[in-house]
Design a protein around this motif. Structure first.
Motif, PDB file in Angstrom:
ATOM      1  N   TRP A 155      -7.560  -3.916 -26.747  1.00  0.00           N
ATOM      2  CA  TRP A 155      -7.090  -2.970 -25.728  1.00  0.00           C
ATOM      3  C   TRP A 155      -6.159  -1.929 -26.356  1.00  0.00           C
ATOM      4  N   LEU A 156      -5.199  -2.384 -27.173  1.00  0.00           N
ATOM      5  CA  LEU A 156      -4.227  -1.474 -27.769  1.00  0.00           C
ATOM      6  C   LEU A 156      -4.912  -0.442 -28.655  1.00  0.00           C
ATOM      7  N   LYS A 157      -5.825  -0.892 -29.507  1.00  0.00           N
ATOM      8  CA  LYS A 157      -6.519   0.037 -30.395  1.00  0.00           C
ATOM      9  C   LYS A 157      -7.258   1.093 -29.571  1.00  0.00           C
ATOM     10  N   GLN A 158      -7.960   0.665 -28.527  1.00  0.00           N
ATOM     11  CA  GLN A 158      -8.703   1.608 -27.694  1.00  0.00           C
ATOM     12  C   GLN A 158      -7.762   2.546 -26.932  1.00  0.00           C
ATOM     13  N   ASP A 159      -6.663   2.007 -26.411  1.00  0.00           N
ATOM     14  CA  ASP A 159      -5.719   2.838 -25.651  1.00  0.00           C
ATOM     15  C   ASP A 159      -5.076   3.894 -26.544  1.00  0.00           C
ATOM     16  N   MET A 160      -4.761   3.529 -27.782  1.00  0.00           N
ATOM     17  CA  MET A 160      -4.146   4.495 -28.687  1.00  0.00           C
ATOM     18  C   MET A 160      -5.148   5.563 -29.134  1.00  0.00           C
ATOM     19  N   ILE A 161      -6.437   5.241 -29.108  1.00  0.00           N
ATOM     20  CA  ILE A 161      -7.467   6.238 -29.406  1.00  0.00           C
ATOM     21  C   ILE A 161      -7.687   7.135 -28.186  1.00  0.00           C
ATOM     22  N   ASP A 162      -7.858   6.509 -27.022  1.00  0.00           N
ATOM     23  CA  ASP A 162      -8.157   7.256 -25.793  1.00  0.00           C
ATOM     24  C   ASP A 162      -6.984   8.091 -25.300  1.00  0.00           C
ATOM     25  N   ASN A 163      -5.781   7.613 -25.508  1.00  0.00           N
ATOM     26  CA  ASN A 163      -4.579   8.270 -24.985  1.00  0.00           C
ATOM     27  C   ASN A 163      -3.631   8.642 -26.115  1.00  0.00           C
ATOM     28  N   LYS A 164      -4.186   9.213 -27.168  1.00  0.00           N
ATOM     29  CA  LYS A 164      -3.418   9.511 -28.374  1.00  0.00           C
ATOM     30  C   LYS A 164      -2.138  10.300 -28.073  1.00  0.00           C
ATOM     31  N   SER A 165      -2.205  11.251 -27.154  1.00  0.00           N
ATOM     32  CA  SER A 165      -1.029  12.075 -26.863  1.00  0.00           C
ATOM     33  C   SER A 165       0.098  11.255 -26.225  1.00  0.00           C
ATOM     34  N   ASP A 166      -0.225  10.154 -25.541  1.00  0.00           N
ATOM     35  CA  ASP A 166       0.821   9.303 -24.970  1.00  0.00           C
ATOM     36  C   ASP A 166       1.710   8.698 -26.039  1.00  0.00           C
ATOM     37  N   TYR A 167       1.165   8.510 -27.217  1.00  0.00           N
ATOM     38  CA  TYR A 167       1.859   7.841 -28.300  1.00  0.00           C
ATOM     39  C   TYR A 167       2.396   8.789 -29.361  1.00  0.00           C
ATOM     40  N   ALA A 168       2.129  10.074 -29.220  1.00  0.00           N
ATOM     41  CA  ALA A 168       2.443  11.050 -30.268  1.00  0.00           C
ATOM     42  C   ALA A 168       3.940  11.295 -30.400  1.00  0.00           C
ATOM     43  N   TRP A 169       4.380  11.408 -31.653  1.00  0.00           N
ATOM     44  CA  TRP A 169       5.760  11.789 -31.957  1.00  0.00           C
ATOM     45  C   TRP A 169       5.786  13.284 -32.163  1.00  0.00           C
ATOM     46  N   LYS A 170       6.478  13.953 -31.313  1.00  0.00           N
ATOM     47  CA  LYS A 170       6.674  15.405 -31.345  1.00  0.00           C
ATOM     48  C   LYS A 170       5.363  16.120 -31.322  1.00  0.00           C
TER      49      LYS A 170
END
Length: 170
Positions: A155-170
């Motif tokens: 789930w985490l791997k897919q969520d970080m791919i699908d919602n990359k901007s949610d996790y982005a630094w700056k």
């Protein structure tokens, strides 16, 4: 750089889960960094009574020591944001931040006891919950039992791919 924060109380499994996440992202070819908050009081092991600590006390803004591939530094006036910028400078793809409960980064919240449930009310930006017990009222978050590690990591791997901007630094 993407950031995911692992938070929970002492002995909730933060380091174990962080290690599994680091292994997963490393295996798919990402450069992973980790930043751990030493929330147990005092200076982390490796800094007291050292030459670099004497340099810091003498006024150095940053005091570092390197040996056998290990680099440690003390920087009493650096904010968490500045520390994260250091990881970005090192071209890290994913930064795992362990601890720092009150920071606003996307969080994975670990709950080991039912009494810890109130942590979900205290922290912000919860992406998922990993718990050793069934959460009756966690419909707002993806929730995984502690023994569902493979499902959680997928789930985490897919969520970080699908919602990359949610996790982005700056």
């Amino acid at each position: 750089m993407r950031i995911i924060q692992i938070t929970g109380y002492k002995n909730s499994g933060k380091t174990n889960l962080s290690t599994k996440i680091i292994e997963m992202f490393t295996e798919i070819g990402l450069k992973v960094g980790s930043l751990k908050h030493h929330g147990h009081g005092g200076i982390p092991l490796g800094f007291s009574n050292t030459d670099s600590e004497k340099h810091r006390k003498a006024g150095a803004a940053i005091a570092g020591v390197e040996g056998e591939g290990v680099f440690q530094f003390s920087a009493p006036d650096l904010s968490l944001e500045q520390l994260i910028d250091f990881y970005a400078f090192m071209k890290i793809d994913v930064l795992i931040v362990e601890g720092f409960k009150d920071q606003p980064f996307p969080k994975l919240v670990l709950l080991s006891e039912k009494e810890d449930r109130h942590l979900l009310d205290r922290v912000k930006n919860v992406k998922a919950v990993v718990s050793s017990f069934t959460l009756e009222d966690a419909a707002a978050y993806p929730t995984f039992k502690r023994d569902e590690t493979d499902a959680f990591l997928s789930w985490l791997k897919q969520d970080m791919i699908d919602n990359k901007s949610d996790y982005a630094w700056k």
